[in-house]
Design a protein around this motif. Structure first.
Motif, short mmCIF file in Angstrom:
data_model
loop_
_atom_site.label_atom_id
_atom_site.label_comp_id
_atom_site.label_asym_id
_atom_site.label_seq_id
_atom_site.Cartn_x
_atom_site.Cartn_y
_atom_site.Cartn_z
N GLY A 399 48.16 45.17 45.46
CA GLY A 399 46.77 45.60 45.44
C GLY A 399 45.79 44.47 45.15
N ALA A 400 46.31 43.30 44.81
CA ALA A 400 45.45 42.19 44.38
C ALA A 400 44.91 41.42 45.58
N PRO A 401 43.79 40.69 45.40
CA PRO A 401 43.29 39.81 46.47
C PRO A 401 44.31 38.74 46.81
N ASP A 402 44.10 38.09 47.95
CA ASP A 402 45.04 37.07 48.39
C ASP A 402 44.93 35.79 47.57
N GLY A 403 43.76 35.53 47.01
CA GLY A 403 43.58 34.36 46.15
C GLY A 403 42.39 34.57 45.25
N TYR A 404 42.48 34.11 44.01
CA TYR A 404 41.34 34.20 43.10
C TYR A 404 41.55 33.23 41.96
N ALA A 405 40.47 32.94 41.24
CA ALA A 405 40.55 31.92 40.19
C ALA A 405 39.44 32.11 39.18
N GLY A 406 39.62 31.49 38.02
CA GLY A 406 38.60 31.46 37.00
C GLY A 406 38.73 30.19 36.19
N ALA A 407 37.59 29.63 35.77
CA ALA A 407 37.61 28.39 34.99
C ALA A 407 38.25 28.62 33.64
N GLY A 408 38.71 27.54 33.01
CA GLY A 408 39.37 27.63 31.72
C GLY A 408 38.39 27.72 30.57
N HIS A 445 35.81 27.14 42.64
CA HIS A 445 35.47 27.97 41.49
C HIS A 445 35.75 27.30 40.15
N ILE A 446 36.95 26.76 39.98
CA ILE A 446 37.28 26.20 38.67
C ILE A 446 36.43 24.98 38.37
N TRP A 447 36.22 24.15 39.37
CA TRP A 447 35.37 22.97 39.23
C TRP A 447 33.94 23.37 38.86
N GLN A 448 33.33 24.25 39.64
CA GLN A 448 31.95 24.65 39.39
C GLN A 448 31.81 25.36 38.05
N GLY A 449 32.83 26.17 37.70
CA GLY A 449 32.73 26.90 36.45
C GLY A 449 32.65 25.99 35.24
N PRO A 456 23.23 26.48 28.05
CA PRO A 456 23.26 27.45 26.95
C PRO A 456 24.32 28.53 27.22
N LEU A 457 24.92 29.06 26.17
CA LEU A 457 26.07 29.94 26.30
C LEU A 457 25.81 31.12 27.23
N ILE A 458 24.63 31.69 27.16
CA ILE A 458 24.34 32.86 28.00
C ILE A 458 24.54 32.54 29.48
N ARG A 459 24.27 31.29 29.87
CA ARG A 459 24.42 30.90 31.27
C ARG A 459 25.90 30.72 31.63
N SER A 460 26.73 30.40 30.64
CA SER A 460 28.18 30.34 30.88
C SER A 460 28.76 31.73 31.07
N LEU A 461 28.07 32.73 30.51
CA LEU A 461 28.59 34.10 30.54
C LEU A 461 28.14 34.89 31.76
N LEU A 462 27.17 34.39 32.50
CA LEU A 462 26.64 35.14 33.62
C LEU A 462 26.91 34.40 34.92
N ALA A 463 27.49 35.09 35.86
CA ALA A 463 27.76 34.51 37.18
C ALA A 463 27.20 35.44 38.24
N PHE A 464 26.89 34.87 39.39
CA PHE A 464 26.34 35.64 40.50
C PHE A 464 27.25 35.44 41.71
N ASN A 465 27.71 36.55 42.24
CA ASN A 465 28.72 36.53 43.29
C ASN A 465 28.33 35.64 44.45
N GLY A 589 23.90 25.53 37.25
CA GLY A 589 24.62 26.74 36.87
C GLY A 589 24.52 27.83 37.91
N GLY A 590 25.24 28.92 37.65
CA GLY A 590 25.18 30.06 38.55
C GLY A 590 23.82 30.72 38.49
N VAL A 591 23.23 30.95 39.65
CA VAL A 591 21.89 31.55 39.73
C VAL A 591 21.88 32.55 40.88
#
Length: 613
Positions: A399-408, A445-449, A456-465, A589-591
């Motif tokens: 059921g999972a996507p074919d590929g996905y990632a998240g920064a550390g 994804h991991i690089w940009q993340g 500021p921390l709030i910007r690390s917590l918010l991402a835009f698809n 950052g993500g905007v």
């Protein structure tokens, strides 16, 4: 020299610096400090609401150590509290006077306000999962609380196994508390499943069957063999206290019964389920899809405009693929037909065995190592790109996507995870793997993340698809521009097919949710048009059915980044510097896409020497 804004804002030297500024600048600085203090409080509120993210980012320490024993409240009451808190924070953000702020602080406030406004709008629909403020899963709003790729059963076990550190007895105790919370989360979701089902919000029958098969397979495994039990027992064996035994008991007494209750609730909905795939079937479904598309693209594009964009982008990409195919001696049939033939050629495939899967992981690691050497030509500011490549856990791979990632984690102690779905190696011809790896890993994804950690921390917590996925496609493009496919025409075909795949998504997502395509129509069109395997496309289409609008963010975001890059190059001429442009995007950052133009305008003004202070 670039200064880390987070360090500057928190540093004791801020007051001294303000004393040297003109009065107007001091006033802007003071107002900006107040705004950033407000945002800092909101960051802590979001971590409290979605505590898994504190573990993802390595923030569940010190004053936040209590978060390491908690999970997100998935109950109806919990979701109601999240909605009310989002609405209250939105009012606070709307009251901030942007004219009194520095450009950087104004951008921060605008970005956070946009995220909250989209979430508040989504919470007005009395069903589904609104996750735009939950950074761990913020890419995928869903009308269904539980599906083949959505819900605690899919997300929590891998989180516990991969992200919850077990380095002390206290960590192990926190893990056990989270196992208890996992059972509570399942029951909270089950209550919402029943509520939404009574309102007519039911998974399509083919996905309900898929979800139930997946859950039944996991449930049938003896609890002491569950990864969250066996893996934890190994990790906690040296701490005493019988942690592994206690984990098995929680799994048996609490989690397994909660899973049974969820399976029963989903099974009860099966009799009334239909194969209707689109959001149009939902209560107020047209409005829901309109919101989901806005959330997924951060634009105001209509479904019709997105559909037309996909067809136009696809034609342009196929025109680029044509000469490459002809050079391979593939001259007859459509682009899709010829790519299908290429993808079936045994010389391009890995064995569909564990040995073949190991070969794929080795090959991916080699491609990532190669692109690392090229990145100084694309970025003036470099980050570590800390990552590991992993197979999607077999228990959820169907059921999972074919590929996905998240920064550390922010402190680098936890690497980013790049997952590849290896349920069938036939979906991964060799030429398709490099571009996927640049997308998910680096410079994607991991690089940009990792760059968001300078904000500021709030910007690390918010991402835009749309920005995140648009950047990842742009990362694929950068790899091509850096020469990774020189002498590798099949690799370049794989890259172009990947872009075409995302153009197809624009057509298929809007086709399903606005034009009432059936699942079979969508699969057939996608596979035939792009030359992807039916197996790959089936899983993709199933994903679009439960995450409306998300798949449209990729190509919309990519095209917008390139439009802005072309504008910046035209405005600057010889002063355009690709490394500085790319820095502006990742350091900004993500905007939302509606804000991205401001980031690029500031880069242009800085390059001209006309940027305001």
């Amino acid at each position: 020299m670039l200064i880390d804004r987070r360090e500057w804002l928190q540093g004791a030297s801020t007051v001294a610096l303000l004393g040297l500024m003109p009065a107007a600048a001091r006033a802007a600085g003071a107002a900006s400090d107040a705004a950033e203090t407000l945002l800092s409080g909101m960051a802590d509120a979001l971590l409290a609401e979605f505590p898994e993210n504190a573990s993802y980012l390595g923030l569940d320490k010190g004053a936040r150590a209590g978060l390491s024993a908690r999970l997100t409240d998935r109950s109806p009451a919990g979701v109601g509290r999240q909605a009310a808190a989002a609405a209250a924070r939105l009012k606070q953000l709307q009251a901030v006077d942007r004219a009194a702020l520095t450009p950087a602080a104004a951008l921060d406030v605008d970005v956070v306000e946009t995220a909250h406004a989209l979430a508040v709008e989504g919470y007005r629909f009395p069903y589904g999962d609104v996750v735009g403020l939950n950074s761990g899963v913020s890419y995928r709003n869903a009308p269904y609380v539980v599906a083949q790729n959505t819900g605690a059963f899919v997300e929590t076990p891998d989180f516990l196994d991969s992200q919850h550190r077990v380095e002390s007895a206290a960590d192990a105790d926190a893990y056990l508390a989270r196992m208890e919370a996992y059972a509570v989360a399942l029951d909270g979701e089950t209550e919402r499943v029943r509520h939404d089902g009574a309102a007519g919000v039911v998974l399509p029958a083919f996905l309900l069957d898929k979800t139930l098969r997946q859950m039944a397979t996991g449930r049938a495994q003896p609890v002491d063999q569950w990864t969250i039990v066996s893996g934890f027992a190994r990790r906690s064996a040296n701490f005493g206290g019988g942690h592994g035994r206690r984990a098995a008991q929680i799994a048996k007494d609490r989690i397994a019964p909660a899973m049974d209750r969820q399976i029963a609730a989903l099974t009860a909905l099966r009799a009334g389920a239909t194969d209707d795939a689109g959001a149009w079937k939902l209560p107020d479904g047209e409005a829901y899809y309109g919101w989901a598309l806005r959330a997924g693209t951060t634009t105001t594009m209509t479904p019709e405009a997105v559909h037309a964009m996909g067809l136009a982008e696809l034609d342009a990409l196929h025109a680029r693929m044509e000469p490459l195919l002809q050079a391979q001696g593939l001259t007859r049939g459509s682009v899709g037909e010829r790519m299908t033939a290429l993808g079936k050629d045994p010389k391009n495939l890995f064995p569909n065995t564990d040995a073949g899967r190991a070969q794929i992981l080795d090959y991916i690691n080699g491609r990532i190592a190669d692109v690392r050497t090229r990145l100084p030509r694309a970025f003036a500011t470099l980050v570590p790109g800390n990552l590991v490549v992993k197979r999607v856990p077999p228990a959820i791979e169907n059921g999972a996507p074919d590929g996905y990632a998240g920064a550390g984690s922010i402190d680098g102690s936890q690497p980013g995870n790049y997952y590849i779905n290896l349920r069938d190696t036939g979906i991964w011809p060799r030429y398709a793997l490099p571009t996927l790896s640049f997308h998910e890993g680096i410079p994607g994804h991991i690089w940009q993340g990792e760059y968001t950690y300078k904000l500021p921390l709030i910007r690390s917590l918010l991402a835009f698809n749309a920005f995140s996925e648009g950047w990842a496609l742009y990362a694929e493009q950068l790899a091509d521009e850096l020469g990774v496919y020189d002498g590798d025409p099949l690799g370049r075909l794989g890259y172009l097919q990947s872009l075409a795949f995302r153009a197809c998504r624009l057509v298929v997502d809007t086709g399903i949710h606005a034009k009432r395509w059936t699942r079979d129509e969508a699969i057939r069109w996608f596979a035939t048009t792009n030359g992807s395997t039916v197996e790959e496309v089936r899983g993709e289409v199933d994903r679009y059915c439960v995450w409306p609008g998300q798949a449209c963010g990729y190509k919309v975001g990519h095209s917008e980044i390139n439009r802005l890059r072309n504008e910046a190059r035209a405005a600057l001429g010889d002063r355009f510097d690709l490394r500085e442009f790319d820095d502006a995007l990742v350091l900004g950052g993500g905007v939302p896409l509606t804000t991205l133009g401001r980031v690029v305008d500031r880069y242009v003004d800085t390059a001209r020497g006309t940027a305001p202070a």
